[in-house]
Design an enzyme around this catalytic site. Structure first.
Site, short mmCIF file in Angstrom:
data_model
loop_
_atom_site.label_atom_id
_atom_site.label_comp_id
_atom_site.label_asym_id
_atom_site.label_seq_id
_atom_site.Cartn_x
_atom_site.Cartn_y
_atom_site.Cartn_z
N HIS A 378 3.03 14.19 13.68
CA HIS A 378 2.56 13.07 12.87
C HIS A 378 1.13 12.68 13.14
O HIS A 378 0.67 11.66 12.62
CB HIS A 378 3.43 11.83 13.08
N LYS A 569 -1.07 -2.26 6.94
CA LYS A 569 -0.77 -1.12 7.81
C LYS A 569 -1.19 -1.51 9.21
O LYS A 569 -1.84 -2.54 9.39
CB LYS A 569 -1.53 0.13 7.36
N ARG A 570 -0.83 -0.70 10.23
CA ARG A 570 -1.33 -1.00 11.57
C ARG A 570 -2.86 -1.09 11.53
O ARG A 570 -3.52 -0.42 10.74
CB ARG A 570 -0.88 0.09 12.56
N LYS A 575 -8.23 3.74 10.28
CA LYS A 575 -7.74 3.25 8.98
C LYS A 575 -8.79 2.39 8.27
O LYS A 575 -8.67 2.09 7.10
CB LYS A 575 -6.43 2.47 9.17
N THR A 677 2.47 6.36 4.20
CA THR A 677 3.66 6.22 3.37
C THR A 677 3.57 4.93 2.55
O THR A 677 4.16 4.83 1.49
CB THR A 677 4.94 6.20 4.22
N LYS A 681 4.57 3.75 -1.47
CA LYS A 681 5.30 2.54 -1.87
C LYS A 681 4.49 1.77 -2.91
O LYS A 681 5.03 1.24 -3.88
CB LYS A 681 5.59 1.66 -0.65
#
Ligand code: 26Q
Length: 840
Positions: A378, A569-570, A575, A677, A681
């Site tokens: 991952h 998200k985290r 990110k 992911t 969504k």
């Protein structure tokens, strides 16, 4: 029971496991079940029952209705000589259970009616009191939960194996703009969904030494004499599929102290010594490590991993032994999936159980192991790749270390034959990292022990082959494959977005929920103004709900007609929440400077937790809150810009956020986000994506069409080139006055009440090192945001693009992912479960 009928006390017969009355699913039966549980299980009288009592009573009543299906499913697996998936994961972020079970049973309406008879007006307010078990950090844990749901829905026999952490991921509160972590006491009100099974407990050892001995037949053997141990007690959570009888098991291990070892200490009067050991082993399943993405290499974490892996493998072996199946047939009955390297110790532990405890020879044991185990990677981030210090590993798992050495010796021998004289390659592929202090590379152990290794999106799987494990790819090209992640439409559309679900039912029929490719049929309506408006209204109603949540939580009023621009998200530098935040500052400056004619009114929403020890991530949260404070207090921003940081982002909040989003921010540095992911969504719920060519964004863009996706940023290979050249963020800043001005304003303390030091670590980092190329991508990000603004002006066109995103998102259903795993990695078949008695 309010019913006057006598209970049917028939004994269980094959295929019929319980009193059908108690499994009835009409509103009367659910009401009766609640009444009974209120009285007998909870010890409460209906008139004085609290909302939480009613939630518990309903949950127990629903759980009763799972039992027939659950036991029938367990029995089907026991009776059929068929393969079962064992999904090993340190995290399962399953979210709230009640509504999911109601949906999958098909009794949401009945439950609502039953609640009404207790004076509760809506199911929603009852669902509100459910605590979610935060047994995961983020994407990897939630993926495990989506996959378990799809496995059950596809009627594939599966067991999820993990840890029942007493404290899951911390709760986040925001104090003075900073994240504060609060212990997650998810079990405090009682959690009705688990079934403890103490009679199936397993022993696990730690530490001690190994010794050689000669067995009865004169063979040299090794054995492990641990000096510490614990007991794993299974806590089982039934996971029901959608409108099927298949109900799989999530088996979470709780660590208990053993007493046997301490009788000696106890007898000589060392009472405290004995208790100390007890306390020591009970800490094993106490808490989830909250750092996703950085490997801390902590001793307790390794203990947790070995603890749950050993219990799980023992459980699988026992299931064969109970059925008198030869251990050699293990791979015919179990396929063991490693969710990242967290359970990779399974490779050594299975070998140990087979060789030391079942007396198989090495070759047979290795055959069994490598035919059973597969590994999903991952992450490519070097800091997230698990490595264990050799000394630490040896002190905790001395026998496993010997086995790993032997696995490595045999493997390197093969490599040597293939690449004679090439010591370089040996060094690269060895399980033991010899650079610096010696360490065990868990990704290498998993790769050598697995029959398949997969990445989680096409780009990521490709990078695994090209960058992460190129030597292994040469040795075993056939082992490497891709399975692009997916998410379950039951939770992420049907539960989260009932308005959209109703519209889909009406428009294309209800089969979409298990066949998401049918969403394609929506495309015929792309030019139908009325339909587009109806579709847009589902979004509006999601936004109104979220706006009201935001108001209740933070007192800030946001306008549901503004664009909801969301990044949840985290929090992580890769990110790039700070890229988004900087962009917000430029929008703010444009408004301040009167250049806002072409800007769409936006509500920019952030949410996510930072690892408690990750300074930069926590500073980014502080930064976002600083911007929010300044922007939201400025009357010039009224009707134009609002900034919200949603505290304590989790599954439950996600269910509110996805249906309410117009614009999905997927802006990681290309090559860093394995898949993502959340991006899926959002798309399913009709959000448009602004994103880089990273992870599954690449495939989302391919599916929805490039005109319906706001692309920006450097590609993975351009980023590599920048990295290899001498990247100088300053040169990008100098080229862009708007960026320069934004950074300058931050340094002036404009978003920190005049504190000019607060955000210096952030701005200095961006100006000098900028490890995630925020500056390099900034100009292009602004350009893409400008086209977002332009697109927003034409509402009908926006709704059309939104519809297309939803219509073409079917590929991202976890049902598709699971079918790929079943066919190309696990080689398992569905096992439909029959129930013969009437459970109406
Ligand atoms: C490792 C060692 C010690 C302590 C903690 C950890 C640890 C824990 C959790 C390391 C990583 C994680 C979680 C990683 C994760 O969530 N990865 C995400 O997985 C998703 C599902 O495949 C992807 O979509 C995301 O791209 C990826 O970041």
């Amino acid at each position: 029971m309010s019913s006057s009928k006598p209970l049917d006390l028939r004994l269980p017969t094959p295929g019929c496991y319980a009193d059908p009355e108690r499994a009835g699913i009409d509103a009367d039966a659910v009401f009766d079940g609640m009444t009974e549980h209120l009285f007998f299980t909870l010890g409460k009288l209906a008139p004085t029952a609290s909302l939480h009592d009613l939630y518990m009573a309903l949950s127990y009543a629903v759980r009763d209705r799972l039992m027939t299906r659950y036991l029938a499913s367990m029995e089907a697996i026991r009776a059929q000589p068929q393969k079962t998936v064992a999904y090993l994961s340190a995290e399962f972020l399953i979210g709230p259970q009640l509504n999911n079970n109601l949906l999958n049973l098909g009794i949401q309406k009945e439950a609502e009616e039953a609640l009404r008879r207790f004076g509760i007006e809506s199911l929603a307010e009852t669902l509100e009191v459910e605590e979610e078990p935060g047994l995961g950090n983020g994407g990897l844990g939630r993926l495990a939960a989506c996959y378990m749901e799809s496995l059950a829905t596809l009627q594939v026999p599966a067991v999820g194996y993990g840890i029942r952490y007493e404290f899951g991921i911390f709760n986040q509160i925001i104090r003075n703009g900073w994240q504060v972590e609060v212990t997650d006491k998810w079990l405090k009100g009682g959690w009705p969904w688990e079934l403890p099974q103490p009679d199936e407990a397993c022993f696990v050892g730690f530490g001690g030494r190994t010794e050689s001995y000669i067995d009865d037949k004169g063979n040299y053997r090794s054995r492990w004499i641990p000096n510490e141990n614990a007991i794993g007690v299974p806590h089982d959570v039934p996971l029901l599929g959608y409108r099927v009888n298949s109900c799989n098991r999530l088996r979470l291990w709780r660590a208990d102290a053993t007493e046997s070892f301490d009788f000696y200490a106890f007898n000589i009067g060392d009472y405290y010594g004995a208790v100390e050991e007890k306390v020591g082993s009970e800490t094993l399943s106490k808490v989830l490590y909250p750092n996703d993405g950085t490997d801390e290499g902590r001793r307790l974490r390794l203990k947790q991993q070995h603890f749950f892996v050993s219990c799980s493998l023992q459980d699988m072996l026992r299931s064969l032994e109970n059925r008198k199946i030869s251990i050699k047939d293990f791979p015919k009955h179990w396929t063991v999936q490693l969710n990242d390297t967290h359970p990779a110790i399974a490779v050594a532990e299975l070998m140990r159980l087979l060789i030391d405890d079942r007396y198989l020879d090495w070759e047979t044991a290795w055959e069994i192991t490598t035919q059973s185990v597969a590994y999903t990677n991952h992450t490519l981030l070097p800091e997230a790749l698990e490595k264990w210090d050799l000394g630490l590993f040896k002190s905790l798992l001395p026998r496993h270390l010997e086995i790993i050495y032997e696995i490595n010796r045999r493997f390197l021998q093969q490599v040597r034959l293939r690449y004679p004289g090439n010591d370089n390659i040996l060094r690269k592929v060895s399980i033991i990292d010899e650079e610096g202090g010696k360490a065990i590379r868990m990704a290498h152990l998993a790769t050598i022990g697995a029959h398949h290794i997969n990445g989680v999106a096409a780009l990521h799987s490709d990078l695994i082959k090209r960058q992460l494990l190129p030597e292994f790819t040469k040795i075993w090209p056939e082992k490497f494959t891709n399975v692009t992640n997916g998410v379950t439409p039951r939770r992420w559309v049907a539960l989260a977005n009932p308005k959209l679900a109703d519209l889909l039912d009406k428009e294309i029929g209800p089969s979409w929920i298990t066949n998401m490719e049918l969403l394609k049929n929506l495309e015929s309506r792309e030019n139908d103004s009325n339909f587009l408006e109806e579709f847009g209204n589902t979004k509006l109603s999601g936004k109104i709900k979220l706006a009201s949540y935001i108001h209740r939580q933070s007192g800030v009023l946001v306008d549901p007609s503004s664009m909801f621009d969301v990044q949840v998200k985290r929090i992580h530098q890769y990110k790039r929440q700070h890229l988004n935040a900087l962009q917000v500052i430029t929008q703010y400056l444009r408004i301040k400077n009167g250049q806002d004619q072409s800007l769409a009114p936006r509500t920019v929403i952030f949410g996510g937790k930072a690892a408690p020890g990750y300074f930069m991530a926590k500073l980014i949260i502080r930064f976002i809150n600083g911007i929010a404070e300044t922007v939201n207090a400025d009357p010039d921003m009224d009707g134009r810009l609002k900034v919200i940081f949603l505290a304590d982002y989790n599954v439950k909040l996600g269910e509110q956020v996805y249906p309410a989003t117009d614009l999905s921010e997927q802006i990681s540095t290309a090559g860093k986000e394995a898949s993502g992911t959340g991006n899926m969504k959002f798309a399913m719920n009709g959000a448009l994506t602004i994103g880089t060519l990273d992870g599954a964004n690449v495939e989302i863009r391919e599916k929805v069409g490039e005109q319906n996706f706001f692309l920006f940023g450097k590609t993975e290979s351009e980023i590599m080139d920048l990295q290899n050249a001498n990247y100088m963020p300053q040169s990008y800043i100098e080229e862009l006055p708007e960026l320069e001005e934004a950074l300058h304003l931050i340094d002036l303390g404009h978003f920190s009440n005049g504190d000019t030091e607060l955000f210096k670590p952030l701005t200095n980092n961006l100006r000098t090192r900028d490890p995630f190329f925020v500056m390099a991508d900034f100009a292009d990000y602004l350009r893409a945001q400008d086209s977002v603004n332009r697109a927003w002006i034409d509402k009908k066109e926006w709704n059309r693009m939104s519809l297309i995103n939803c219509a073409r998102s079917g590929f991202f259903s976890s049902d598709r992912s699971i079918m790929e795993y079943c066919n190309s990695i696990w080689n398992v078949e569905p096992l439909p479960v029959e129930i013969t008695c009437d459970v109406n």
